[in-house]
Design a protein around this motif. Structure first.
Motif, PDB file in Angstrom:
ATOM      1  N   LYS A   1       0.837  -1.211   0.000  1.00  0.00           N
ATOM      2  CA  LYS A   1       0.000   0.000   0.000  1.00  0.00           C
ATOM      3  C   LYS A   1       0.871   1.260   0.000  1.00  0.00           C
ATOM      4  N   GLU A   2       1.895   1.262   0.833  1.00  0.00           N
ATOM      5  CA  GLU A   2       2.783   2.425   0.929  1.00  0.00           C
ATOM      6  C   GLU A   2       3.634   2.576  -0.335  1.00  0.00           C
ATOM      7  N   ILE A   3       4.078   1.469  -0.883  1.00  0.00           N
ATOM      8  CA  ILE A   3       4.869   1.514  -2.115  1.00  0.00           C
ATOM      9  C   ILE A   3       4.022   2.069  -3.260  1.00  0.00           C
ATOM     10  N   LYS A   4       2.771   1.625  -3.348  1.00  0.00           N
ATOM     11  CA  LYS A   4       1.874   2.127  -4.405  1.00  0.00           C
ATOM     12  C   LYS A   4       1.626   3.626  -4.231  1.00  0.00           C
ATOM     13  N   ALA A   5       1.396   4.062  -2.996  1.00  0.00           N
ATOM     14  CA  ALA A   5       1.175   5.494  -2.740  1.00  0.00           C
ATOM     15  C   ALA A   5       2.407   6.301  -3.121  1.00  0.00           C
TER      16      ALA A   5
END
Length: 160
Positions: free
Chosen positions: A131-135
């Motif tokens: 999730k953080e990588i995508k953001a």
């Protein structure tokens, strides 16, 4: 334009995303850290090693970056100093630091640090996953496209 990375705490997944995009777009990418990082061999990627002195990498970035560059850092005091220089600054979670939010984030950071030192509050570690990588990837791509567009416009208009 140069993309600067405060490399001491930058996750490998973020480095991979930035390395790939900067090489593909032929954008200068400069890592600053006080220990060597494994980086791909590319004429677009460089690294400066600084001393182990506190904030030596931060000081290097502040002294050498300029408006029109993009800086990636987790360090909120560094982000604050760069925002004052009118730099585009983001962290590895896809959050932009702006003149409207950096003071509040710095205050929150200082408060949480005080709470941890007093033995109150949460552990510093938070999950860093897909999730953080995508953001991060979405924010990085959006800012890079916007900055490249602005840079082309300035060049066409005959300004820096």
């Amino acid at each position: 334009m140069t993309v600067w990375i405060d490399g001491d705490s930058c996750p490998k997944q973020v480095r991979d995303i930035v390395n790939s995009r900067c090489v593909r777009e032929k954008i200068a990418l400069h890592y600053v850290a006080n220990s060597p990082l494994p980086l791909p061999d590319s004429s677009y990627i460089t690294m400066s090693l600084t001393s182990d002195a506190p904030d030596s990498a931060d000081d290097f970035i502040v002294q050498n970056s300029r408006p029109g560059d993009l800086v990636l850092t987790r360090d909120i005091p560094l982000a604050s100093a760069l925002v004052k220089k009118q730099m585009v600054v983001m962290n590895d979670r896809g959050n932009l630091f702006t003149k409207d939010n950096v003071s509040e984030r710095l205050s929150q950071r200082d408060f949480m640090q005080m709470m941890r030192e007093a033995g109150i509050g949460q552990d510093k570690g938070k999950n860093y996953g897909p999730k953080e990588i995508k953001a991060f990837s979405s924010c990085f791509d959006r800012e890079l496209v916007r900055m490249l567009r602005e840079e082309r416009f300035r060049k066409a208009a005959g300004t820096r």
